[in-house]
Design an enzyme around this catalytic site. Structure first.
Site, mmCIF file in Angstrom:
data_model
loop_
_atom_site.group_PDB
_atom_site.id
_atom_site.type_symbol
_atom_site.label_atom_id
_atom_site.label_comp_id
_atom_site.label_asym_id
_atom_site.label_seq_id
_atom_site.Cartn_x
_atom_site.Cartn_y
_atom_site.Cartn_z
ATOM 1 N N HIS A 1 51.282 59.054 10.877
ATOM 2 C CA HIS A 1 51.041 57.957 11.835
ATOM 3 C C HIS A 1 51.676 56.642 11.346
ATOM 4 O O HIS A 1 50.991 55.629 11.191
ATOM 5 C CB HIS A 1 49.531 57.756 12.076
ATOM 6 N N ARG B 1 49.926 59.727 20.909
ATOM 7 C CA ARG B 1 48.612 60.038 20.340
ATOM 8 C C ARG B 1 48.485 61.557 20.191
ATOM 9 O O ARG B 1 49.015 62.318 21.000
ATOM 10 C CB ARG B 1 47.484 59.521 21.241
HETATM 11 P P1 NAP Z 1 52.928 50.551 27.641
HETATM 12 O O1 NAP Z 1 53.851 49.382 27.572
HETATM 13 O O2 NAP Z 1 51.553 50.337 28.175
HETATM 14 O O3 NAP Z 1 53.674 51.677 28.514
HETATM 15 C C1 NAP Z 1 53.037 52.841 28.903
HETATM 16 C C2 NAP Z 1 53.970 53.637 29.815
HETATM 17 O O4 NAP Z 1 53.331 54.882 30.121
HETATM 18 C C3 NAP Z 1 54.243 52.934 31.151
HETATM 19 O O5 NAP Z 1 55.575 53.132 31.542
HETATM 20 C C4 NAP Z 1 53.302 53.663 32.110
HETATM 21 O O6 NAP Z 1 53.723 53.691 33.459
HETATM 22 C C5 NAP Z 1 53.319 55.062 31.532
HETATM 23 N N1 NAP Z 1 52.147 55.825 31.968
HETATM 24 C C6 NAP Z 1 50.837 55.557 31.741
HETATM 25 N N2 NAP Z 1 50.063 56.477 32.338
HETATM 26 C C7 NAP Z 1 50.890 57.330 32.955
HETATM 27 C C8 NAP Z 1 50.695 58.484 33.750
HETATM 28 N N3 NAP Z 1 49.473 58.944 34.052
HETATM 29 N N4 NAP Z 1 51.780 59.125 34.233
HETATM 30 C C9 NAP Z 1 53.029 58.664 33.960
HETATM 31 N N5 NAP Z 1 53.292 57.571 33.200
HETATM 32 C C10 NAP Z 1 52.225 56.925 32.714
HETATM 33 O O7 NAP Z 1 52.744 51.225 26.220
HETATM 34 P P2 NAP Z 1 53.702 51.088 24.928
HETATM 35 O O8 NAP Z 1 53.527 49.771 24.302
HETATM 36 O O9 NAP Z 1 55.064 51.517 25.303
HETATM 37 O O10 NAP Z 1 53.018 52.159 23.944
HETATM 38 C C11 NAP Z 1 52.857 53.528 24.297
HETATM 39 C C12 NAP Z 1 51.901 54.222 23.335
HETATM 40 O O11 NAP Z 1 52.535 54.421 22.072
HETATM 41 C C13 NAP Z 1 50.649 53.423 22.974
HETATM 42 O O12 NAP Z 1 49.650 53.547 23.965
HETATM 43 C C14 NAP Z 1 50.233 54.052 21.652
HETATM 44 O O13 NAP Z 1 49.281 55.065 21.864
HETATM 45 C C15 NAP Z 1 51.515 54.659 21.111
HETATM 46 N N6 NAP Z 1 51.911 54.040 19.824
HETATM 47 C C16 NAP Z 1 52.032 54.817 18.698
HETATM 48 C C17 NAP Z 1 52.413 54.248 17.507
HETATM 49 C C18 NAP Z 1 52.628 55.074 16.274
HETATM 50 O O14 NAP Z 1 52.794 54.522 15.176
HETATM 51 N N7 NAP Z 1 52.683 56.381 16.366
HETATM 52 C C19 NAP Z 1 52.671 52.870 17.428
HETATM 53 C C20 NAP Z 1 52.554 52.110 18.581
HETATM 54 C C21 NAP Z 1 52.172 52.697 19.791
HETATM 55 P P3 NAP Z 1 53.852 52.339 34.315
HETATM 56 O O15 NAP Z 1 55.058 51.625 33.754
HETATM 57 O O16 NAP Z 1 54.065 52.812 35.696
HETATM 58 O O17 NAP Z 1 52.594 51.552 34.115
#
Ligand code: NAP
Length: 309
Positions: A272, A224
């Site tokens: 994006h 983000r």
């Molecule tokens: P996810 O499965 O919820 O994984 C989030 C990861 O971040 C987990 O490993 C989590 O740790 C870690 N995390 C969260 N808070 C943290 C903190 N304070 N300190 C350290 N690590 C932390 O999310 P995802 O599906 O991989 O997606 C990630 C993000 O990508 C989404 O939230 C979205 O904003 C972004 N995204 C962007 C696009 C784009 O087109 N640009 C598309 C899709 C998604 P734990 O494993 O310990 O819980």
């Protein structure tokens, strides 16, 4: 059951026909054309107008069209106790990994420098870089972070990741928590941000983080826009602490016309698109979420409000 499409959709008809292919009798409305507020069972949401979701008295589930849910949680008037689910989909994960691989390989194989040489009609090979000496660090080892970590490992990169809670992943050097952040950063030739946007992670791509990286590191932000302190990136590029950045997300989207990133020679800007939800791929998940919420069954991919993701 009635589903409401609420917020910004490029083409609502594409969504409606994708969902109706799987459940033709489902009633689907598009905000603001709502017959009766009390009929709405589920909302499918992207960047909805704030305060609207609480107006549906019989709402059973809020479904995010994307992987992130910060666009839902920014609403201070969300109804309590209505589950929020996000879509987790193979096509989204693959797109994200493809984007990151492309960004890393163009950096690793020095394509920006070769483009400059091409403009000068200069035929000169640069010193090759050893892939196993290129350490890629991934902030966030969730659905998306762990997929790209494994794929980079197969290509021979040295891969490390950072998460909130400790993880064990084959061949990935895993770090967790704030206390291990600087140790994690200290070896990263490339830093990829794949964190959810929460109060803890907002602004994490800042001067302090960049200073902890090896000089000349490359930044990829696909999470983000608000993860990045934009002024700090410009300063780090000027000083040479960072050698370049590939950015897909911005605090204000579309990126404003006069924004310095548009013409910065060391920054790649994309609108994006790193991973976009394909309606035909996720339609079955939407229907399952609606049916399970109707029948009081366990929902997949629910958001833990205490964590914010
Ligand atoms: P996810 O499965 O919820 O994984 C989030 C990861 O971040 C987990 O490993 C989590 O740790 C870690 N995390 C969260 N808070 C943290 C903190 N304070 N300190 C350290 N690590 C932390 O999310 P995802 O599906 O991989 O997606 C990630 C993000 O990508 C989404 O939230 C979205 O904003 C972004 N995204 C962007 C696009 C784009 O087109 N640009 C598309 C899709 C998604 P734990 O494993 O310990 O819980």
């Amino acid at each position: 059951m009635t589903l409401l499409l609420l917020g910004e959709f490029e083409d609502t008809q594409v969504w409606i026909s994708a969902i109706k292919t799987h459940q033709p009798d489902l009633k689907i409305e598009v905000y603001p054309d709502v017959d009766n507020l009390a009929d709405i069972d589920a909302v499918l949401v992207w960047m909805h107008p704030l305060g609207v979701i609480e107006k549906f008295p019989n709402l059973k589930v809020i479904i995010s069209t994307g992987a992130g849910v910060d666009h839902i949680l920014r609403d201070p008037n969300l109804p309590a106790n209505i589950p929020i689910v996000r879509l987790v989909d193979e096509s989204l994960t693959s797109q994200m990994s493809e984007y990151i691989l492309l960004a890393i390989l163009q950096f690793h194989r020095q394509f920006a420098d070769y483009k400059i040489q091409q403009n000068q009609q200069l035929w000169r090979g640069l010193s090759p870089r050893n892939t196993e000496n290129c350490t890629v660090g991934i902030l966030g080892l969730g659905v998306l972070g762990s997929d790209i970590a494994q794929k980079l490992n197969i290509l021979g990169f040295s891969v490390r990741g950072w998460s909130r809670t400790p993880k064990i992943l084959d061949n990935i050097n895993c770090f967790s928590g704030e206390t291990q952040l600087n140790l994690f950063l200290s070896e990263c030739s490339v830093l990829v941000c794949l964190l959810p946007l929460t109060p803890e992670t907002e602004g994490i791509l800042n001067q302090k983080t960049f200073a902890a990286l090896p000089q000349g590191a490359y930044l990829i932000n696909v999470a983000r826009g608000k993860h990045l302190v934009e002024e700090d990136l410009l300063t780090a590029l000027t000083s040479g602490q960072l050698s370049g950045a590939c950015l897909d997300v911005f605090p204000i989207e579309p990126l404003p016309e006069n924004h310095p990133f548009w013409r910065h020679p060391q920054i790649i800007v994309t609108p994006h698109i790193a991973a976009k939800t394909i309606p035909t791929c996720v339609a079955p998940q939407i229907i399952t979420a609606m049916q399970n919420s109707q029948e009081g069954l366990i929902l997949n991919n629910t958001i833990d409000l205490s964590k914010g993701y």
